[in-house]
Design an enzyme around this catalytic site. Structure first.
Site: not given
Ligand code: UD1
Length: 417
Positions: A22-23, A116, A121, A305, A397
């Site tokens: 998925k990711n 989620c 986030r 995850d 999902r």
């Molecule tokens: C992706 C994955 C998700 C996984 C996560 C962490 C996809 C579609 N989803 O989510 O399944 O759980 O990586 O491995 O690939 N953060 C900030 N500011 C930002 C962006 C992120 O503070 O602008 C923080 C988030 O709140 C979180 C952490 O960084 O605490 C990790 O987020 P991120 O690596 O961006 O996860 P996703 O890309 O949302």
């Protein structure tokens, strides 16, 4: 509302093919609009998140359809750069369309993404990185409005290796003039898959898999094909389900090195794991052992995850396990539900302590997020009597035909919808 019925006590045995990731699929679907192209993707899982991404592509004016596990896209007809709230809120990954639309149209208008509820986030890292590339980004009535400005390659340092921010930079930088060097990048296998796809689209990009990615721009090829790699979190989930039930399961298509940290703890819990090329076999003992200390971390660390499903597998282990969640602040939402089955778990801030119990008894649980929902099914497989998991579509999902796959391994599970 989906209702999952699980009658526990069956040992999982047999072969389980692992679906496409998925990711990896979602950013690749977004990347298809970076330049006009005809695209064929293989091994795309049939998931509601994939449907949501295809709906966004069609809204943008692209032709996009899924036939079985193949997806066909013609992005040459992309004619619009805004995504309405109703489509954005269906999934968190819709935020990746921001970088893709800035690259293609020079602008984008979208609301804050859904997904989620694992905590705040925020997307500050995405916005800051895109601004450093020259994108002009503002807010208008709860929407984020990006005017491309003049995108210029530059050196960007991410203070945290955010997966989504890394993907957004990779996409937008394809349209920037000059070289972009992204330092502190996320190193997940899905980032490598995105790089491979962008190369097929004509991008000059290297370094994915390390913390430094260099993007030099793109000469569009007009077509691209890709095969989506196996889903390491689904593989981890099935491995945990097999371990929890004392099972013997072959995960066909799985890449062991992509979730080796999970396998390390399953091995420590007493499972024998035999890795072959693109397949692995896990044989579990009757009773697992607690594994001590687990700390989630960005790749190649232990994946957040996989934390809920490994927790579920260890509820009846002899001894203790302590999990520290460092990625999301609200990732123990499964815990109060697992306690209804009789699990002995205490949570203090970001640390959960699991003390193995002898018996779990079926109960009615409510899934609050994707991986937490999967954890409830894994726990239900080891509980006496029937466990009912009430789920507002979270599990579908991310898991393709999970009921059928678990049933094929001998689980007594069905889904009402
Ligand atoms: C992706 C994955 C998700 C996984 C996560 C962490 C996809 C579609 N989803 O989510 O399944 O759980 O990586 O491995 O690939 N953060 C900030 N500011 C930002 C962006 C992120 O503070 O602008 C923080 C988030 O709140 C979180 C952490 O960084 O605490 C990790 O987020 P991120 O690596 O961006 O996860 P996703 O890309 O949302």
């Amino acid at each position: 509302m989906d209702l999952w019925h699980v009658r526990g006590g069956k040992r999982l045995t047999g072969v389980c093919p692992i679906q496409g990731s998925k990711n990896a699929s979602l950013p690749i679907l977004a990347a298809s609009v970076v330049s006009p192209a005809r695209i064929e993707l293989e091994n795309v899982p049939r998931l509601s998140d994939v449907d949501a991404a295809l709906r966004i592509l069609r809204h943008l004016g692209c032709r996009a359809e899924q036939q079985g596990n193949a997806v066909y896209i013609d992005s040459s007809t992309c004619s619009c750069s805004d995504i309405p709230h109703a489509l954005m809120e269906e999934m968190r990954s819709s935020v990746i369309f921001m970088g893709a639309l800035i690259a293609r149209c020079g602008e984008a208008r979208l609301s804050l993404p859904g997904g989620c509820q694992l905590g705040k986030r925020p997307i500050d890292l995405h916005l800051s990185a895109l601004r450093q590339l020259g994108a002009e980004i503002g807010e208008d009535g709860g929407e984020i409005v990006c005017r491309g400005g003049k995108l210029r390659g530059t050196r960007i340092a991410l203070p945290f290796p955010s997966v989504g921010a890394t993907e957004n930079v990779m996409l937008a930088a394809c349209a920037a003039e000059g070289e972009t060097v992204l330092c502190g990048a996320a190193r997940e296998p899905e980032i490598v898959a995105l790089q491979d796809f962008l190369r097929a689209m004509g991008a000059r990009i290297r370094g994915a898999g390390s913390d430094r990615i260099v993007i030099e721009g793109m000469e569009p090829t007009g077509r691209a094909c890709a095969r989506i790699p196996p889903d390491r979190i689904v593989a981890a989930t099935i491995a945990c389900a097999a371990a929890a039930t004392g099972g013997d399961v072959e995960l066909r298509g799985a890449e062991a090195q992509q979730f080796s940290t999970v396998l390390h703890f399953l091995n420590r819990a007493g499972c024998d794991i035999m890795c072959r090329k693109r397949s692995l076999r896990l044989i579990a003992p009757g009773i697992l052992r607690g594994v001590g200390e687990i700390v989630t971390a960005p790749y190649p660390g232990f994946p957040t995850d996989a934390q809920p499903v490994l927790m579920a597998a260890l509820l009846k282990a002899r001894g203790e396990t302590r999990i520290t969640e460092t990625i999301f602040e609200n990732r123990f939402r499964q815990v109060p539900e697992l306690r209804r089955l009789g699990a002995d778990i205490t949570v203090s801030g970001r640390v959960a302590e699991i003390r193995g119990v002898r018996r779990l008894r079926g109960a009615t649980l409510t899934a609050g997020d994707l991986r937490g929902g999967a954890a409830m099914l894994v726990a239900g497989l080891t509980a006496e009597g029937e466990t009912l998991v009430r789920d507002r579509g979270h599990i579908m999902r991310g898991y393709e035909a999970l009921d059928l796959r678990l049933r094929a391994l001998g689980a007594d599970i069905d889904r009402e919808y």
